[in-house]
Design an enzyme around this catalytic site. Structure first.
Site, PDB file in Angstrom:
ATOM      1  N   GLU A 208      42.344  -4.887   6.290  1.00 25.12           N
ATOM      2  CA  GLU A 208      43.650  -4.476   5.766  1.00 25.12           C
ATOM      3  C   GLU A 208      43.832  -4.924   4.317  1.00 25.12           C
ATOM      4  O   GLU A 208      44.401  -4.193   3.496  1.00 25.12           O
ATOM      5  CB  GLU A 208      44.770  -5.058   6.639  1.00 25.12           C
ATOM      6  N   ASP A 251      36.003  -1.239   5.109  1.00 27.87           N
ATOM      7  CA  ASP A 251      34.990  -1.884   5.949  1.00 27.87           C
ATOM      8  C   ASP A 251      33.921  -2.542   5.082  1.00 27.87           C
ATOM      9  O   ASP A 251      33.494  -3.675   5.341  1.00 27.87           O
ATOM     10  CB  ASP A 251      34.334  -0.849   6.874  1.00 27.87           C
TER      11      ASP A 251
END
Length: 310
Positions: A208, A251
């Site tokens: 996040e 990611d």
């Protein structure tokens, strides 16, 4: 009339008759219904596959795969019925002019009550579907790790919250909000419960924070969210493409921070607990998914950096 000036010039031209415009919109809606139903059929066939995707073999148990598969098939069957009923209702509302009729009836009701029927500002009551119970994340090792990670990225974290999501569903999530130097991070209690260790929770937070560090929130805010009906599907498809790219980048950001293994474990855990589909049709996911399928995300995370550089 939608084009009063043009209609005044062209008179009763067929191209500007209300019936033609309604037919055009209804035709487009029906076309998109059949197109999306075709994708749904492809996805339904993928859901019926009884074998785990090869990258998930030995990672996710057959029992959990069967649970997720059965749940996804049930959702898919309901989706077919829901979409069929929806297109019938939407077409009827459009073709029979139900909304204009209802607007007229509403105006008559306002007049009946002795109010100004010409006033288009109508006050309506809204009811909250549920109340989220917020609390501060208690002091401990998890809080310290998240605060340390935020500080290392110069993220202006002011407060850490836990929101009660378990009383409504098993869905897990984490997000952040706030402006400038006054930001908060919110964790669902289900996320903490479902992850096997604190490192997996921190890995999800690292993902996040990758969105924040890479300015994805700003880009998404600037991007056009809504447009006219004929372009809406195309725009949504483009936004999903951008969103999936952002997910891969976030990611990779978490991987660069050393959370590759923990992130993979966390993603797998969330996939299991949310009973998300393991097998996905590539056309269906490309059109509908704002996040890449789990198999693609794991493959990207596990891909050697040297290969990407080549």
């Amino acid at each position: 009339m939608a084009f009063p000036y043009l209609e005044a010039v062209l008179g009763e031209s067929y191209w500007f008759r209300e019936g033609f415009r309604v037919s055009l919109i209804a035709g487009f809606m029906i076309f998109m219904y059949f197109f999306e139903t075709y994708l749904d059929i492809r996805q339904h066939a993928a859901l019926k596959l009884t074998n785990l995707p090869k990258p998930l073999e030995g990672v996710i148990s057959q029992e959990k795969f069967e649970r997720a598969r059965a749940y996804s098939i049930d959702k898919s069957c309901f989706h077919f019925i829901h979409e069929a009923v929806t297109i019938l209702m939407d077409t009827a509302i459009l073709c029979f002019g139900i909304l204009p009729w209802f607007w007229k009836v509403s105006g008559n009701l306002v007049a009946y009550l002795g109010l100004d029927a010409e006033n288009e500002i109508m006050h309506t009551l809204s009811f909250l579907a549920g109340v989220m119970i917020w609390s501060q994340l208690p002091d401990g090792e998890l809080r310290e790790k998240i605060e340390k990670l935020a500080a290392s990225l110069k993220f202006p974290l002011k407060k850490l919250f836990v929101v009660d999501g378990s009383t409504r569903s098993s869905h897990s999530n984490a997000y952040m909000y706030g402006f400038f130097n006054n930001k908060r991070i919110v964790l669902y209690d289900t996320l903490i419960q479902q992850c096997t260790n604190e490192e997996e929770v921190v890995a999800v937070i690292a993902h996040e924070l990758g969105h924040w560090k890479l300015n994805h929130t700003m880009y998404s805010f600037i991007a056009v969210q809504h447009t006219v009906i004929p372009l809406q599907h195309l725009v949504n498809f483009g936004l999903n493409l951008v969103s999936r790219t952002f997910e891969f980048q976030a990611d990779a950001f978490a991987k660069k921070l050393g959370y590759a293994k923990a992130l993979c474990a966390g993603l797998i855990k969330l996939q299991e607990e949310n009973l998300s589909a393991m097998n996905t049709d590539p056309w269906y996911s490309a059109y509908h998914y704002s996040h890449p399928p789990l198999v693609e995300r794991l493959a990207a995370i596990e891909e050697p950096d040297s290969k990407k550089e080549d």
